[in-house]
Scaffold this motif. Structure first.
Motif, PDB file in Angstrom:
ATOM      1  N   HIS A   1      13.858   9.852   7.821  1.00  0.00           N
ATOM      2  CA  HIS A   1      14.964   9.766   6.404  1.00  0.00           C
ATOM      3  C   HIS A   1      15.475   7.969   5.918  1.00  0.00           C
ATOM      4  N   ALA A   2      15.879   7.802   7.024  1.00  0.00           N
ATOM      5  CA  ALA A   2      17.230   6.625   7.346  1.00  0.00           C
ATOM      6  C   ALA A   2      16.176   5.263   6.228  1.00  0.00           C
ATOM      7  N   PHE A   3      14.870   5.799   6.573  1.00  0.00           N
ATOM      8  CA  PHE A   3      13.616   4.466   5.977  1.00  0.00           C
ATOM      9  C   PHE A   3      13.624   4.874   4.502  1.00  0.00           C
ATOM     10  N   PHE A   4      13.373   5.982   4.057  1.00  0.00           N
ATOM     11  CA  PHE A   4      12.700   6.817   2.988  1.00  0.00           C
ATOM     12  C   PHE A   4      14.354   6.073   1.756  1.00  0.00           C
ATOM     13  N   THR A   5      14.926   7.075   2.631  1.00  0.00           N
ATOM     14  CA  THR A   5      16.510   7.426   1.097  1.00  0.00           C
ATOM     15  C   THR A   5      16.891   4.902   1.079  1.00  0.00           C
ATOM     16  N   LEU A   6      17.229   4.560   2.214  1.00  0.00           N
ATOM     17  CA  LEU A   6      17.064   2.924   2.118  1.00  0.00           C
ATOM     18  C   LEU A   6      16.474   2.375   1.009  1.00  0.00           C
ATOM     19  N   SER A   7      14.431   2.556   0.649  1.00  0.00           N
ATOM     20  CA  SER A   7      13.802   2.223   0.662  1.00  0.00           C
ATOM     21  C   SER A   7      13.062   0.594   1.508  1.00  0.00           C
ATOM     22  N   LEU A   8      13.049   1.461   2.638  1.00  0.00           N
ATOM     23  CA  LEU A   8      12.614   0.629   4.042  1.00  0.00           C
ATOM     24  C   LEU A   8      11.635   0.797   3.879  1.00  0.00           C
ATOM     25  N   GLY A   9      10.302  -0.621   4.427  1.00  0.00           N
ATOM     26  CA  GLY A   9       9.161  -0.424   4.560  1.00  0.00           C
ATOM     27  C   GLY A   9       8.509  -0.491   3.024  1.00  0.00           C
ATOM     28  N   MET A  10       8.589  -0.489   2.215  1.00  0.00           N
ATOM     29  CA  MET A  10       7.888  -0.342   0.625  1.00  0.00           C
ATOM     30  C   MET A  10       7.565  -1.275  -0.077  1.00  0.00           C
ATOM     31  N   ALA A  11       8.369  -2.397   0.319  1.00  0.00           N
ATOM     32  CA  ALA A  11       8.561  -3.791  -0.224  1.00  0.00           C
ATOM     33  C   ALA A  11       9.595  -4.378  -1.343  1.00  0.00           C
TER      34      ALA A  11
ATOM     35  N   LEU B   1       0.105  -1.163  -0.087  1.00  0.00           N
ATOM     36  CA  LEU B   1       0.003  -0.420  -0.424  1.00  0.00           C
ATOM     37  C   LEU B   1       0.993   0.784  -0.421  1.00  0.00           C
ATOM     38  N   ALA B   2       1.743   0.852   0.703  1.00  0.00           N
ATOM     39  CA  ALA B   2       2.378   2.560   0.541  1.00  0.00           C
ATOM     40  C   ALA B   2       3.657   2.723  -0.749  1.00  0.00           C
ATOM     41  N   ALA B   3       4.276   1.676  -0.814  1.00  0.00           N
ATOM     42  CA  ALA B   3       4.812   1.402  -2.383  1.00  0.00           C
ATOM     43  C   ALA B   3       3.320   2.610  -3.711  1.00  0.00           C
ATOM     44  N   PHE B   4       2.602   2.201  -3.113  1.00  0.00           N
ATOM     45  CA  PHE B   4       1.183   2.457  -4.042  1.00  0.00           C
ATOM     46  C   PHE B   4       1.005   3.619  -3.733  1.00  0.00           C
ATOM     47  N   VAL B   5       0.678   4.054  -2.716  1.00  0.00           N
ATOM     48  CA  VAL B   5       0.641   5.505  -2.503  1.00  0.00           C
ATOM     49  C   VAL B   5       1.280   6.537  -2.979  1.00  0.00           C
ATOM     50  N   ILE B   6       2.912   5.822  -2.318  1.00  0.00           N
ATOM     51  CA  ILE B   6       3.744   6.907  -2.400  1.00  0.00           C
ATOM     52  C   ILE B   6       4.471   6.629  -3.837  1.00  0.00           C
TER      53      ILE B   6
END
Ligand code: PHE
Ligand code: NA
Length: 465
Positions: A230-240, A96-101
């Motif tokens: 930002h550590a999450f976002f930048t490493l593409s984590l939590g988005m499958a 879902l996060a990948a879709f929205v983002i």
């Protein structure tokens, strides 16, 4: 399905594709401006610690889940946990996060296409007459004109999603891997040019000091939370994305070494982007804390007052577009993998359907001129901005937390997890296991707690009793 699962063709192909997912607008647009907003050195140090202690272990956990189950994120959690167990929610949240983002990432990426076109037309050439003042006005007019023009934004959004579709439809090896092998070296080359340009400019020394001399009096608790998020976002984590890319990884690869390379590349590129941008900001006597407009409003002004600045601007926005493209294809692929693995769709149909949907869902975002609010949320958020805020501030950390908890506490097969020790080192596995069990969940739990507290939700529920 019966056909054997696609795999990456080579180690370097996988590293470039995964690094392509990681390296994106987050590195070149967001990292420099949040570093500028948060006062430099101390923030950078905290960010590096977050990458090492939280981002890196979760990155390895996601790659591990993908490679072990050989499925998309939803299927991966379904395979791992008991059937019907609530853990599959973790997979759903990340898709879902990948879709929205993807739907709004594509809109911002579309802006880079407009800037590329303008640079080709020579918009960032030094004006002969009044210099900086005139350019600053022109650049502001260009940006305002763009975000106020629905049709232009829709056109770029459409085009960008179309290019993603064209790549992802080609599949893992012939689409994603092949294009990553072309785009990533180009990106590195462009970045190297801009870095050298920065180092040769007057502000180089000041930029090093700003980024690497920590002044802890400037560090706020908000900055610490921002660094972790930002550590999450930048490493593409939590988005499958890393689960999906890990699912195409051969068993022969060492996960620890792969995760380390990807995170290292992402981090080095963010730092180099800072070192390319801050020197010219300082030499022009401008402020590093210009906010989200740093890249779209400040940098073009600085460029247009440099000799050869129009070419530099062109290179810079090409860099941004390539970075955004390799990230966006990973967001699309994570969803495509779900339809292929779980619903038995063909790749062509799945890609076309999801790209079309991403375009449609991105329309409100392309039409709302206040998209940047998701960075600095203010009182009257529109519906779309709110969805977006929920995706990046809540869905990502929640799915990261679930991943860390599952892998750290509920995945009991130690042998499988010891795959990480493929290099035979005796200390890597216990260290990683400690980080994923304790450090990562506690740190993410803390950001979530503060983010939710910020919304007043706790006070609201407390008030009910
Ligand atoms: N990591 C990308 C960036 O830094 C963003 C992204 C997140 C891409 C998740 C794919 C998946 O811009
Ligand atoms: Na990144």
């Amino acid at each position: 399905s019966s056909s054997p699962r696609a795999l990456w063709g080579s180690r370097i192909g996988f590293i470039l594709a995964a690094a392509g997912s990681a390296v994106g607008l987050g590195n070149i647009w967001k990292f420099p401006y949040i570093t500028g907003n948060n006062g430099g050195g101390a923030f950078v140090l905290v960010y590096l610690i977050c990458i090492a202690l939280v981002g890196l272990p979760i990155m390895m956990a996601e790659l591990m889940i993908g490679r072990y189950t050989r499925r998309d994120a939803v299927g991966a959690f379904r395979t791992l946990a008991r059937p019907g167990s609530p853990w599959r929610l973790a997979g759903w949240i990340s898709i879902l996060a990948a879709f929205v983002i993807l739907s709004y990432y594509s809109v911002v990426a579309g802006w880079t296409l407009e800037y590329i076109l303008r640079a080709v037309q020579g918009a960032f050439r030094t004006p002969a007459t009044t210099g900086t003042v005139e350019t600053a006005e022109q650049v502001r007019a260009l940006f305002d004109g763009l975000i106020e023009s629905g049709p232009r934004q829709l056109l770029w959004h459409f085009l960008f999603i179309g290019v993603c579709l064209g790549i992802v439809i080609g599949g893992v090896q012939k689409g994603i891997e092949r294009w990553s092998k072309i785009l990533m070296p180009l990106l590195l080359g462009l970045l190297a040019l801009l870095f050298v340009n920065g180092m040769l400019s007057d502000g180089a020394r000041q930029a090093w000091v700003f980024m690497f001399r920590p002044d802890f009096s400037k560090l706020t608790s908000g900055a610490v939370l921002e660094a972790l998020g930002h550590a999450f976002f930048t490493l593409s984590l939590g988005m499958a994305a890393m689960i999906t890319y890990g699912s195409y990884l051969s068993r022969a690869e060492n996960l620890f070494a792969s995760g380390l390379r990807i995170a290292l590349l992402d981090t080095v590129i963010a730092l180099i982007a800072g070192l390319a941008i801050f020197p010219i900001v300082f030499s022009a006597g401008m402020q590093p804390g210009a906010g989200p407009g740093l890249v779209f409003q400040t940098i073009p002004v600085v460029f247009s007052n440099l000799p050869g600045g129009n070419i530099l601007a062109l290179l810079f926005f090409l860099l941004l577009a390539f970075a955004a493209l390799t990230s966006a294809i990973s967001l699309l692929e994570s969803q495509v993998a779900y339809l292929i693995d779980e619903r038995d769709w063909g790749r062509k149909r799945a890609t076309a359907f999801l790209a079309g949907l991403a375009f449609l869902v991105g329309i409100p975002s392309a039409l709302s001129s206040n998209l940047l609010q998701h960075i600095t949320p203010i009182a009257n958020l529109g519906v779309f901005d709110s969805i977006d805020l929920i995706a990046s501030n809540y869905l990502l950390p929640i799915s990261g937390l679930l991943t860390a908890l599952y892998v750290g506490w509920f995945w009991s097969d130690q042998e499988e997890k010891q795959e990480l020790m493929a290099d035979g080192s005796v200390w890597i596995y216990p260290l990683w296991h400690f980080l994923i069990r304790f450090v990562a969940p506690i740190a993410v739990g803390i950001i979530l707690y503060y983010k939710i507290e910020e919304t007043g939700l706790f006070a609201f529920f407390a008030g009910l009793f």
